[in-house]
Write a protein that holds these residues in place. Structure first.
Motif, PDB file in Angstrom:
ATOM      1  N   GLY A 174      69.412  37.096  -3.200  1.00  0.00           N
ATOM      2  CA  GLY A 174      68.096  36.722  -3.444  1.00  0.00           C
ATOM      3  C   GLY A 174      67.783  35.471  -2.589  1.00  0.00           C
ATOM      4  O   GLY A 174      67.027  34.597  -2.673  1.00  0.00           O
ATOM      5  N   LEU A 175      68.673  34.981  -1.409  1.00  0.00           N
ATOM      6  CA  LEU A 175      68.575  34.061  -0.620  1.00  0.00           C
ATOM      7  C   LEU A 175      67.775  34.291   0.372  1.00  0.00           C
ATOM      8  O   LEU A 175      66.789  33.193   0.940  1.00  0.00           O
ATOM      9  N   ILE A 176      67.592  35.477   1.096  1.00  0.00           N
ATOM     10  CA  ILE A 176      66.792  36.086   2.364  1.00  0.00           C
ATOM     11  C   ILE A 176      66.448  37.403   1.816  1.00  0.00           C
ATOM     12  O   ILE A 176      66.659  38.105   0.982  1.00  0.00           O
ATOM     13  N   LYS A 177      65.284  37.776   2.619  1.00  0.00           N
ATOM     14  CA  LYS A 177      65.030  39.161   2.569  1.00  0.00           C
ATOM     15  C   LYS A 177      64.888  39.905   4.000  1.00  0.00           C
ATOM     16  O   LYS A 177      64.183  39.231   4.874  1.00  0.00           O
ATOM     17  N   LEU A 178      65.509  40.759   4.201  1.00  0.00           N
ATOM     18  CA  LEU A 178      65.315  41.612   5.560  1.00  0.00           C
ATOM     19  C   LEU A 178      64.128  42.318   5.708  1.00  0.00           C
ATOM     20  O   LEU A 178      63.501  42.689   4.878  1.00  0.00           O
ATOM     21  N   LYS A 179      63.718  42.782   7.027  1.00  0.00           N
ATOM     22  CA  LYS A 179      62.688  43.300   7.302  1.00  0.00           C
ATOM     23  C   LYS A 179      62.611  44.837   6.576  1.00  0.00           C
ATOM     24  O   LYS A 179      63.624  45.448   6.402  1.00  0.00           O
ATOM     25  N   PRO A 180      61.588  45.681   6.410  1.00  0.00           N
ATOM     26  CA  PRO A 180      61.663  47.131   5.918  1.00  0.00           C
ATOM     27  C   PRO A 180      62.202  47.815   6.928  1.00  0.00           C
ATOM     28  O   PRO A 180      62.158  47.653   7.982  1.00  0.00           O
ATOM     29  N   GLY A 181      63.033  48.668   6.164  1.00  0.00           N
ATOM     30  CA  GLY A 181      63.806  49.762   7.090  1.00  0.00           C
ATOM     31  C   GLY A 181      65.328  49.273   7.150  1.00  0.00           C
ATOM     32  O   GLY A 181      66.287  50.085   7.446  1.00  0.00           O
ATOM     33  N   PHE A 182      65.583  48.144   6.564  1.00  0.00           N
ATOM     34  CA  PHE A 182      66.992  47.633   6.556  1.00  0.00           C
ATOM     35  C   PHE A 182      67.755  48.075   5.124  1.00  0.00           C
ATOM     36  O   PHE A 182      67.544  47.288   4.347  1.00  0.00           O
ATOM     37  N   ASN A 183      68.188  49.208   5.084  1.00  0.00           N
ATOM     38  CA  ASN A 183      68.485  49.595   3.529  1.00  0.00           C
ATOM     39  C   ASN A 183      69.865  49.927   3.629  1.00  0.00           C
ATOM     40  O   ASN A 183      70.398  50.041   2.483  1.00  0.00           O
ATOM     41  N   ASP A 184      70.494  50.390   4.663  1.00  0.00           N
ATOM     42  CA  ASP A 184      71.883  51.049   4.725  1.00  0.00           C
ATOM     43  C   ASP A 184      72.744  49.917   5.471  1.00  0.00           C
ATOM     44  O   ASP A 184      72.717  50.005   6.658  1.00  0.00           O
ATOM     45  N   PRO A 185      73.795  49.029   4.668  1.00  0.00           N
ATOM     46  CA  PRO A 185      74.462  48.313   5.588  1.00  0.00           C
ATOM     47  C   PRO A 185      75.367  48.906   6.831  1.00  0.00           C
ATOM     48  O   PRO A 185      75.735  48.376   7.684  1.00  0.00           O
ATOM     49  N   ALA A 186      75.714  50.015   6.327  1.00  0.00           N
ATOM     50  CA  ALA A 186      76.669  50.711   7.440  1.00  0.00           C
ATOM     51  C   ALA A 186      76.092  51.153   8.465  1.00  0.00           C
ATOM     52  O   ALA A 186      76.713  51.398   9.508  1.00  0.00           O
ATOM     53  N   ALA A 187      74.840  51.662   8.368  1.00  0.00           N
ATOM     54  CA  ALA A 187      73.999  52.199   9.337  1.00  0.00           C
ATOM     55  C   ALA A 187      72.980  51.386  10.016  1.00  0.00           C
ATOM     56  O   ALA A 187      72.719  51.392  11.393  1.00  0.00           O
ATOM     57  N   ASP A 188      72.303  50.487   9.389  1.00  0.00           N
ATOM     58  CA  ASP A 188      71.203  49.615   9.850  1.00  0.00           C
ATOM     59  C   ASP A 188      71.704  48.172  10.149  1.00  0.00           C
ATOM     60  O   ASP A 188      71.727  47.275   9.174  1.00  0.00           O
ATOM     61  N   GLN A 189      72.174  47.822  11.283  1.00  0.00           N
ATOM     62  CA  GLN A 189      72.657  46.319  11.333  1.00  0.00           C
ATOM     63  C   GLN A 189      71.675  45.475  11.749  1.00  0.00           C
ATOM     64  O   GLN A 189      70.888  45.669  12.471  1.00  0.00           O
ATOM     65  N   ALA A 190      71.824  44.404  10.919  1.00  0.00           N
ATOM     66  CA  ALA A 190      70.972  43.552  11.045  1.00  0.00           C
ATOM     67  C   ALA A 190      71.406  42.205  11.807  1.00  0.00           C
ATOM     68  O   ALA A 190      72.404  41.749  11.845  1.00  0.00           O
ATOM     69  N   THR A 191      70.367  41.219  12.261  1.00  0.00           N
ATOM     70  CA  THR A 191      70.801  40.110  12.914  1.00  0.00           C
ATOM     71  C   THR A 191      69.753  39.146  12.197  1.00  0.00           C
ATOM     72  O   THR A 191      68.925  39.285  11.426  1.00  0.00           O
ATOM     73  N   PRO A 192      70.022  37.739  12.415  1.00  0.00           N
ATOM     74  CA  PRO A 192      69.131  36.884  12.180  1.00  0.00           C
ATOM     75  C   PRO A 192      67.222  36.890  12.364  1.00  0.00           C
ATOM     76  O   PRO A 192      66.561  36.626  11.775  1.00  0.00           O
ATOM     77  N   LYS A 193      67.260  37.634  13.541  1.00  0.00           N
ATOM     78  CA  LYS A 193      66.031  37.906  13.854  1.00  0.00           C
ATOM     79  C   LYS A 193      65.388  39.039  12.820  1.00  0.00           C
ATOM     80  O   LYS A 193      64.099  39.276  12.904  1.00  0.00           O
ATOM     81  N   ASP A 194      65.970  39.505  12.209  1.00  0.00           N
ATOM     82  CA  ASP A 194      65.505  40.703  11.054  1.00  0.00           C
ATOM     83  C   ASP A 194      65.275  40.315  10.054  1.00  0.00           C
ATOM     84  O   ASP A 194      65.156  40.935   8.810  1.00  0.00           O
ATOM     85  N   ILE A 195      65.207  38.757   9.645  1.00  0.00           N
ATOM     86  CA  ILE A 195      65.070  38.229   8.162  1.00  0.00           C
ATOM     87  C   ILE A 195      63.412  38.107   8.505  1.00  0.00           C
ATOM     88  O   ILE A 195      62.646  37.577   9.027  1.00  0.00           O
ATOM     89  N   ALA A 196      63.011  38.824   7.424  1.00  0.00           N
ATOM     90  CA  ALA A 196      61.452  38.823   6.852  1.00  0.00           C
ATOM     91  C   ALA A 196      61.053  37.541   6.148  1.00  0.00           C
ATOM     92  O   ALA A 196      60.069  36.924   6.176  1.00  0.00           O
ATOM     93  N   GLU A 197      61.798  37.219   5.129  1.00  0.00           N
ATOM     94  CA  GLU A 197      61.651  36.168   4.163  1.00  0.00           C
ATOM     95  C   GLU A 197      62.884  35.114   3.974  1.00  0.00           C
ATOM     96  O   GLU A 197      63.886  35.680   3.948  1.00  0.00           O
ATOM     97  N   ASN A 198      62.551  33.945   4.125  1.00  0.00           N
ATOM     98  CA  ASN A 198      63.619  32.734   4.091  1.00  0.00           C
ATOM     99  C   ASN A 198      62.963  31.799   3.306  1.00  0.00           C
ATOM    100  O   ASN A 198      62.534  30.785   3.999  1.00  0.00           O
ATOM    101  N   PRO A 199      62.972  31.945   2.173  1.00  0.00           N
ATOM    102  CA  PRO A 199      62.144  30.992   1.405  1.00  0.00           C
ATOM    103  C   PRO A 199      62.613  29.309   1.324  1.00  0.00           C
ATOM    104  O   PRO A 199      61.907  28.400   1.072  1.00  0.00           O
ATOM    105  N   LYS A 200      64.046  29.314   1.276  1.00  0.00           N
ATOM    106  CA  LYS A 200      64.674  28.103   1.444  1.00  0.00           C
ATOM    107  C   LYS A 200      64.755  27.430   2.914  1.00  0.00           C
ATOM    108  O   LYS A 200      65.158  26.405   3.275  1.00  0.00           O
ATOM    109  N   GLN A 201      64.067  28.266   3.896  1.00  0.00           N
ATOM    110  CA  GLN A 201      64.306  28.036   5.307  1.00  0.00           C
ATOM    111  C   GLN A 201      65.485  27.837   5.588  1.00  0.00           C
ATOM    112  O   GLN A 201      66.123  26.653   6.585  1.00  0.00           O
TER     113      GLN A 201
END
Length: 269
Positions: free
Chosen positions: A144-171
């Protein structure tokens, strides 16, 4: 002149001699000290006929490069997504001989007892390699600390970077650090996402000390025994794979790592 029977006997004798010489050669396996080398040391006790030479790899040494260059016969330290990224970087294809255990990635803190205590604009240390960085971001999302952009559902297939963070309520400020160095940063950051082996090496107990821990179920990051395609069917590799996925080794892992290292049932990937 050698007759056909004599020639066949000579060829058979040469093959037997060659196999025997190979069997006598130690199987050189590169491994991280904890828990991989410890597990291999246990195998040396229960299967002394398997001639293992365990090479503990210091931080900063790429065990896949050692394998590609022929300096070792196998390595045991990584998960499949990391191996796949390494194959791409090295331009080489390697072979998975066994799937052995999971080391759940954890979120740790020396400053806070819960995620609710983490301040706005707090700092989070994460691994800087592609696969474990993505893995860390998914774990932060799961807690619950961040939320990734839509489409990032499978950790093994969809590799995320900090640019893919959609929500970061605590900045939160994401700091990318080399994985082995992250435990040393615990006093300097609000949260640190640490690989299981480095957490154990630093004296942390993931199952007890982590504020958030990856689930073992459906975890794509199981640690694997890796070799070259040339050695994939070597009888020594086959025996080590059998040992690593045996009930005896599973029990050793369960008894000695208290949920911080979890054996994988089934053996072959």
């Amino acid at each position: 002149m050698i007759n056909k029977a004599g020639l066949a006997l000579a060829v058979l004798s040469a093959l037997v001699t060659s196999f025997g010489a190979q069997a006598l050669e130690p199987l050189r396996v590169a491994a991280d000290p904890v828990p991989h080398a410890q597990i291999l040391a246990y195998i040396q006790k229960i299967d002394p006929q398997l001639n293992l030479k365990v090479i503990e790899i210091p931080n900063g040494v790429n065990s896949n490069e050692l394998l590609v260059h022929g300096d070792v016969d196998a390595n045991y330290f990584q998960h499949l997504p990391y191996l796949q990224s390494q194959e791409q970087a090295l331009g080489e294809k390697l072979a998975v001989a066994a799937t052995v255990h999971i080391e759940p990635l954890g979120i740790y803190s020396h400053r806070h007892k819960s995620f609710a205590d983490v301040p706005v604009k707090g700092t989070v240390a994460v691994p800087n390699n592609v696969t474990n960085l993505s893995r860390a971001l998914y774990l932060l999302q799961d807690n619950g600390l961040i939320k990734l952009k839509p489409g990032f559902n499978d950790p093994a297939a969809d590799q995320a970077t900090p640019k893919d963070i959609a929500e970061n309520p605590k900045q939160l400020k994401i700091l990318e650090i080399e994985s082995p160095q992250i435990p040393r940063s615990l006093d300097d950051v609000d949260l640190a996402v640490i690989n299981g082996n480095y957490a154990l090496d630093a004296g942390l107990v993931p199952a007890k000390d982590a504020l958030g821990l990856e689930k073992a179920e459906h975890n794509p990051y199981a640690n694997i025994l890796v070799t070259t395609p040339k050695l994939e069917h070597d009888p020594r590799i086959a025996q080590l794979a059998k040992d690593l996925t045996s009930p005896e080794v599973a029990k050793y892992i369960t008894d000695n790592f208290a949920g911080s290292v979890i054996p994988v049932a089934g053996g072959k990937p």
